[in-house]
Design a protein around this motif. Structure first.
Motif, PDB file in Angstrom:
ATOM      1  N   TYR A 180     -31.955  40.282 101.275  1.00 18.69           N
ATOM      2  CA  TYR A 180     -31.927  41.658 101.777  1.00 18.69           C
ATOM      3  C   TYR A 180     -33.033  42.479 101.114  1.00 18.69           C
ATOM      4  O   TYR A 180     -33.773  43.210 101.786  1.00 18.69           O
ATOM      5  N   PHE A 181     -33.155  42.367  99.802  1.00 19.89           N
ATOM      6  CA  PHE A 181     -34.180  43.112  99.075  1.00 19.89           C
ATOM      7  C   PHE A 181     -35.582  42.748  99.572  1.00 19.89           C
ATOM      8  O   PHE A 181     -36.409  43.619  99.839  1.00 19.89           O
ATOM      9  N   THR A 194     -35.935  44.070 103.461  1.00 23.04           N
ATOM     10  CA  THR A 194     -35.909  45.507 103.727  1.00 23.04           C
ATOM     11  C   THR A 194     -36.788  46.332 102.800  1.00 23.04           C
ATOM     12  O   THR A 194     -37.377  47.315 103.236  1.00 23.04           O
ATOM     13  N   ILE A 195     -36.879  45.954 101.547  1.00 22.86           N
ATOM     14  CA  ILE A 195     -37.666  46.754 100.607  1.00 22.86           C
ATOM     15  C   ILE A 195     -39.113  46.276 100.556  1.00 22.86           C
ATOM     16  O   ILE A 195     -40.049  47.060 100.703  1.00 22.86           O
ATOM     17  N   LYS A 234     -35.720  54.324 101.119  1.00 22.47           N
ATOM     18  CA  LYS A 234     -36.066  52.921 101.361  1.00 22.47           C
ATOM     19  C   LYS A 234     -34.867  52.085 101.771  1.00 22.47           C
ATOM     20  O   LYS A 234     -35.029  51.000 102.303  1.00 22.47           O
ATOM     21  N   LYS A 235     -33.648  52.586 101.521  1.00 22.40           N
ATOM     22  CA  LYS A 235     -32.481  51.728 101.651  1.00 22.40           C
ATOM     23  C   LYS A 235     -31.470  52.123 102.715  1.00 22.40           C
ATOM     24  O   LYS A 235     -30.646  51.320 103.101  1.00 22.40           O
ATOM     25  N   GLU A 236     -31.482  53.362 103.138  1.00 24.02           N
ATOM     26  CA  GLU A 236     -30.441  53.837 104.045  1.00 24.02           C
ATOM     27  C   GLU A 236     -30.930  53.813 105.495  1.00 24.02           C
ATOM     28  O   GLU A 236     -31.901  54.463 105.844  1.00 24.02           O
TER      29      GLU A 236
END
Length: 140
Positions: A55-56, A59-60, A131-133
């Motif tokens: 996931y990191f 997405t990041i 960055k995460k939502e």
């Protein structure tokens, strides 16, 4: 010391990490990811640690959308600063306006103004805060 104290890695591997850090043989970011993986593995298990790492990375680092995006119901005419605070994506309306003004809020990767209103054309679009939502807009 973090690898020694916070992981269950064999000492030979810990010493290898220390040598890599001293000799600039590894990117510190990669070693931090390894440390995070090992700690999460201890607490939540290897499968969860692998999912979190994937996931990191996606997405990041790669800035891709996550596989699952929560949906929020919004109404035409609502203002985005209100939407962010109502859906706990900002601590307050003032915080929401600050995030928007600083460029940290997008709808389908396009920056918005704090006073931008929800329109019918936004149904199904992705709201990104920081960055995460990520939230999928559903017009009610």
């Amino acid at each position: 010391p973090a690898f020694e104290l916070a992981t269950k890695l064999p000492m030979a591997e810990v010493k290898d990490v220390q040598e890599k850090l001293k000799g600039d043989q590894a990117n510190p970011r990669d070693l931090k990811m390894k440390l995070a993986f090992e700690i999460v593995k201890i607490i939540h298990g290897e499968d969860f640690a692998r999912e979190a790492q994937d996931y990191f990375i996606s997405t990041i680092q790669k800035k891709e959308l996550p596989n699952e995006v929560k949906e929020i119901e919004v109404k035409t005419g609502e203002i985005f600063s209100d939407v962010l605070s109502e859906h706990s994506l900002a601590e307050s309306k003032g915080d929401a306006k600050r995030k928007i003004k600083q460029g940290g809020v997008t709808v389908d990767n396009e920056k918005i103004d704090p006073d931008t209103e929800i329109t019918g054309k936004m149904d199904g679009k992705i709201l990104k805060v920081g960055k995460k939502e990520f939230r999928k807009l559903k017009i009610n």
